[in-house]
Each structure stands twice: as C-alpha cells, then as structure tokens.
Design a protein around this motif. Structure first.
Motif, PDB file in Angstrom:
ATOM      1  N   GLU A   1       0.845  -1.175   0.000  1.00  0.00           N
ATOM      2  CA  GLU A   1       0.000   0.000   0.000  1.00  0.00           C
ATOM      3  C   GLU A   1       0.888   1.234   0.000  1.00  0.00           C
ATOM      4  N   PRO A   2       0.884   2.000  -1.073  1.00  0.00           N
ATOM      5  CA  PRO A   2       1.744   3.183  -1.137  1.00  0.00           C
ATOM      6  C   PRO A   2       1.324   4.265  -0.135  1.00  0.00           C
ATOM      7  N   ILE A   3       2.317   4.983   0.333  1.00  0.00           N
ATOM      8  CA  ILE A   3       2.109   6.120   1.232  1.00  0.00           C
ATOM      9  C   ILE A   3       2.596   7.352   0.489  1.00  0.00           C
ATOM     10  N   LEU A   4       1.704   8.314   0.305  1.00  0.00           N
ATOM     11  CA  LEU A   4       2.051   9.530  -0.428  1.00  0.00           C
ATOM     12  C   LEU A   4       1.817  10.757   0.437  1.00  0.00           C
ATOM     13  N   PHE A   5       2.734  11.689   0.331  1.00  0.00           N
ATOM     14  CA  PHE A   5       2.582  12.992   0.964  1.00  0.00           C
ATOM     15  C   PHE A   5       1.998  13.914  -0.092  1.00  0.00           C
ATOM     16  N   ILE A   6       0.933  14.612   0.255  1.00  0.00           N
ATOM     17  CA  ILE A   6       0.206  15.418  -0.731  1.00  0.00           C
ATOM     18  C   ILE A   6       0.035  16.845  -0.216  1.00  0.00           C
ATOM     19  N   ASP A   7       0.134  17.797  -1.131  1.00  0.00           N
ATOM     20  CA  ASP A   7      -0.128  19.196  -0.790  1.00  0.00           C
ATOM     21  C   ASP A   7      -0.180  20.009  -2.072  1.00  0.00           C
ATOM     22  N   SER A   8      -0.593  21.246  -1.930  1.00  0.00           N
ATOM     23  CA  SER A   8      -0.599  22.155  -3.067  1.00  0.00           C
ATOM     24  C   SER A   8       0.439  23.251  -2.828  1.00  0.00           C
ATOM     25  N   VAL A   9       0.820  23.902  -3.914  1.00  0.00           N
ATOM     26  CA  VAL A   9       1.767  25.009  -3.847  1.00  0.00           C
ATOM     27  C   VAL A   9       1.339  26.021  -4.896  1.00  0.00           C
ATOM     28  N   HIS A  10       1.636  27.287  -4.645  1.00  0.00           N
ATOM     29  CA  HIS A  10       1.168  28.358  -5.512  1.00  0.00           C
ATOM     30  C   HIS A  10       2.321  29.318  -5.836  1.00  0.00           C
ATOM     31  N   PRO A  11       3.342  28.862  -6.558  1.00  0.00           N
ATOM     32  CA  PRO A  11       4.470  29.754  -6.853  1.00  0.00           C
ATOM     33  C   PRO A  11       4.047  30.915  -7.746  1.00  0.00           C
ATOM     34  N   THR A  12       4.622  32.078  -7.461  1.00  0.00           N
ATOM     35  CA  THR A  12       4.315  33.268  -8.252  1.00  0.00           C
ATOM     36  C   THR A  12       5.502  33.641  -9.131  1.00  0.00           C
ATOM     37  N   MET A  13       5.209  34.403 -10.151  1.00  0.00           N
ATOM     38  CA  MET A  13       6.222  34.847 -11.096  1.00  0.00           C
ATOM     39  C   MET A  13       7.098  35.958 -10.504  1.00  0.00           C
ATOM     40  N   ALA A  14       6.644  36.577  -9.441  1.00  0.00           N
ATOM     41  CA  ALA A  14       7.394  37.676  -8.825  1.00  0.00           C
ATOM     42  C   ALA A  14       8.813  37.217  -8.501  1.00  0.00           C
ATOM     43  N   THR A  15       9.767  38.094  -8.714  1.00  0.00           N
ATOM     44  CA  THR A  15      11.168  37.775  -8.472  1.00  0.00           C
ATOM     45  C   THR A  15      11.367  37.416  -7.005  1.00  0.00           C
ATOM     46  N   LYS A  16      12.059  36.310  -6.756  1.00  0.00           N
ATOM     47  CA  LYS A  16      12.311  35.811  -5.395  1.00  0.00           C
ATOM     48  C   LYS A  16      13.820  35.835  -5.167  1.00  0.00           C
ATOM     49  N   ILE A  17      14.272  36.899  -4.531  1.00  0.00           N
ATOM     50  CA  ILE A  17      15.705  37.031  -4.258  1.00  0.00           C
ATOM     51  C   ILE A  17      16.030  36.168  -3.040  1.00  0.00           C
ATOM     52  N   SER A  18      16.976  35.235  -3.210  1.00  0.00           N
ATOM     53  CA  SER A  18      17.319  34.346  -2.100  1.00  0.00           C
ATOM     54  C   SER A  18      18.737  34.566  -1.592  1.00  0.00           C
ATOM     55  N   HIS A  19      19.626  35.025  -2.462  1.00  0.00           N
ATOM     56  CA  HIS A  19      21.007  35.264  -2.040  1.00  0.00           C
ATOM     57  C   HIS A  19      21.737  36.022  -3.145  1.00  0.00           C
ATOM     58  N   ARG A  38       0.570  33.352 -11.161  1.00  0.00           N
ATOM     59  CA  ARG A  38       0.962  32.205 -10.350  1.00  0.00           C
ATOM     60  C   ARG A  38       0.468  30.922 -10.983  1.00  0.00           C
ATOM     61  N   VAL A  39       1.047  29.834 -10.511  1.00  0.00           N
ATOM     62  CA  VAL A  39       0.647  28.500 -10.939  1.00  0.00           C
ATOM     63  C   VAL A  39       0.124  27.788  -9.694  1.00  0.00           C
ATOM     64  N   ASN A  40      -1.023  27.143  -9.821  1.00  0.00           N
ATOM     65  CA  ASN A  40      -1.601  26.370  -8.722  1.00  0.00           C
ATOM     66  C   ASN A  40      -1.347  24.900  -8.999  1.00  0.00           C
ATOM     67  N   LEU A  41      -0.494  24.289  -8.184  1.00  0.00           N
ATOM     68  CA  LEU A  41      -0.127  22.888  -8.378  1.00  0.00           C
ATOM     69  C   LEU A  41      -0.565  22.056  -7.187  1.00  0.00           C
ATOM     70  N   VAL A  42      -0.950  20.829  -7.481  1.00  0.00           N
ATOM     71  CA  VAL A  42      -1.152  19.830  -6.432  1.00  0.00           C
ATOM     72  C   VAL A  42      -0.157  18.734  -6.742  1.00  0.00           C
ATOM     73  N   GLY A  43       0.483  18.234  -5.701  1.00  0.00           N
ATOM     74  CA  GLY A  43       1.463  17.174  -5.901  1.00  0.00           C
ATOM     75  C   GLY A  43       1.354  16.114  -4.833  1.00  0.00           C
ATOM     76  N   ALA A  44       1.793  14.919  -5.187  1.00  0.00           N
ATOM     77  CA  ALA A  44       1.858  13.801  -4.245  1.00  0.00           C
ATOM     78  C   ALA A  44       3.168  13.070  -4.520  1.00  0.00           C
ATOM     79  N   SER A  56      -1.679  20.720 -12.511  1.00  0.00           N
ATOM     80  CA  SER A  56      -1.921  22.151 -12.392  1.00  0.00           C
ATOM     81  C   SER A  56      -3.415  22.430 -12.560  1.00  0.00           C
ATOM     82  N   PHE A  57      -3.913  23.402 -11.813  1.00  0.00           N
ATOM     83  CA  PHE A  57      -5.327  23.779 -11.877  1.00  0.00           C
ATOM     84  C   PHE A  57      -5.451  25.297 -11.891  1.00  0.00           C
ATOM     85  N   ASP A  58      -6.576  25.791 -12.383  1.00  0.00           N
ATOM     86  CA  ASP A  58      -6.841  27.228 -12.318  1.00  0.00           C
ATOM     87  C   ASP A  58      -7.019  27.675 -10.875  1.00  0.00           C
ATOM     88  N   THR A  59      -7.619  26.815 -10.081  1.00  0.00           N
ATOM     89  CA  THR A  59      -7.819  27.089  -8.662  1.00  0.00           C
ATOM     90  C   THR A  59      -7.745  25.761  -7.909  1.00  0.00           C
TER      91      THR A  59
END
Length: 179
Positions: A1-19, A38-44, A56-59
């Motif tokens: 029986e597979p075990i999956l971690f699932i969640d959504s993420v909503h990355p935006t096109m805005a510049t993300k300065i990290s370093h 932005r992109v609305n993604l669901v992943g497992a 990917s979904f519109d919402t």
C-alpha cells in the motif's frame, strides 16, 4: 500500500531574491517583476521510489483535489489502498474529497495543525523554488510556466535519487524545553 505525501503550492512569477553578493560600496541593479501570475499545483510524492504525481489547476478546491486523486489512482491501479498524508486545509477535508477517498481506496491521514514540517512534499516545493524561482527573472508568464513544467517533467526525474536525503520522513522527536 503506497504512502504519499500530498499538498498544493502556488508559486508566483514575482522575483524571489534568495542570495547574492554585492561588492561593498557598490549598487547592484536586480531585474524584478511584481507580476501576480501564479501556478496552482497539487502534488503527491511517494518517498520509497520518489514517485511524483503533479497536476496544475486554475484554482485549488475540493472538486480539483478529487480530479487530482483520480490521477493518483490511475498511477497506482493495483494498490488496494493508497495512504495520503496531508494537511487539514479546507479543500482536503471537503465532503467531496472525503467521499471520493472512502469509495476509491484512499485512506486520509491528516497532520496536526500548523505542522508543515511533517509533510515531506514541502521539501520538494523548496527544491522546486531553488531550481526555478530563486534569483530568476521571468520576462513572461509563458516563460515562468514553462520553467515550472520543465522542473517537474525534465529536471526532477534526473535529480530525484540525489534528493532522497533531503526529501524524506526522517523526523526528530524533541523534548519540550523546561522553562
């Protein structure tokens, strides 16, 4: 029986300065965009083999989580049950999702509130940001969306084995501090 971690993420096109490095006393111009695209993604993700399902979904809502679970079920057709570890967001707990899960061989395991650190897929979102968004300037929404798609379709399959030490379920139990 597979075990999956699932969640959504909503990355935006805005510049993300990290370093970055800027010589002391000098100014450095950094191209940025304030785009709200932005992109609305669901992943497992199944940690055993780093198997990944994304869509990917519109919402993100209960109906689209059900659509995503249908895709997950297609990826695991012979599994009697698929265990999903997920947060308690409203769309995960919606009656549509709970009913679909009950009738299609999913067992939902909800994490405690405010504990994203226990959901291993959150680490995948961090890796995605490192490869796609950190210190990147996108000239168009199309370029941004293609970059995200490229990460999941091309980059992730190539680097997934090397990520097993970062994306895992090795959690530490800590003792509460005595005050």
């Amino acid at each position: 029986e597979p075990i999956l971690f699932i969640d959504s993420v909503h990355p935006t096109m805005a510049t993300k300065i990290s370093h970055g490095w800027i010589k002391k006393g000098q100014d450095k111009l950094i191209a940025t965009t304030a785009s709200r695209t932005r992109v609305n993604l669901v992943g497992a993700i199944e940690l055993k083999d780093m198997n990944l399902v994304t869509q990917s979904f519109d919402t993100i809502n209960g109906d689209n989580i059900v659509a995503f679970l249908k895709q997950v079920r297609t990826a695991y057709p012979n599994a009697p049950f698929i265990h999903l570890i997920l947060d308690q967001s409203g769309y995960h707990r919606s009656k549509e999702v709970v009913a679909f899960a009950e009738h299609n061989g999913f067992k939902l395991h909800f994490l405690p509130p405010y504990s994203p650190n226990l959901n291993s897929i959150e680490r995948l979102w961090k890796v995605m940001n490192e490869h796609v968004r950190n210190n990147k300037f996108f000239t168009s929404a199309k370029e941004f969306r293609e970059s995200i798609s490229n990460f999941f379709n091309v980059v992730f399959p190539k680097i997934s084995e090397s990520l097993m030490s970062r994306i895992n379920d090795n959690f530490q139990k800590t003792k509460p501090s005595s005050s």
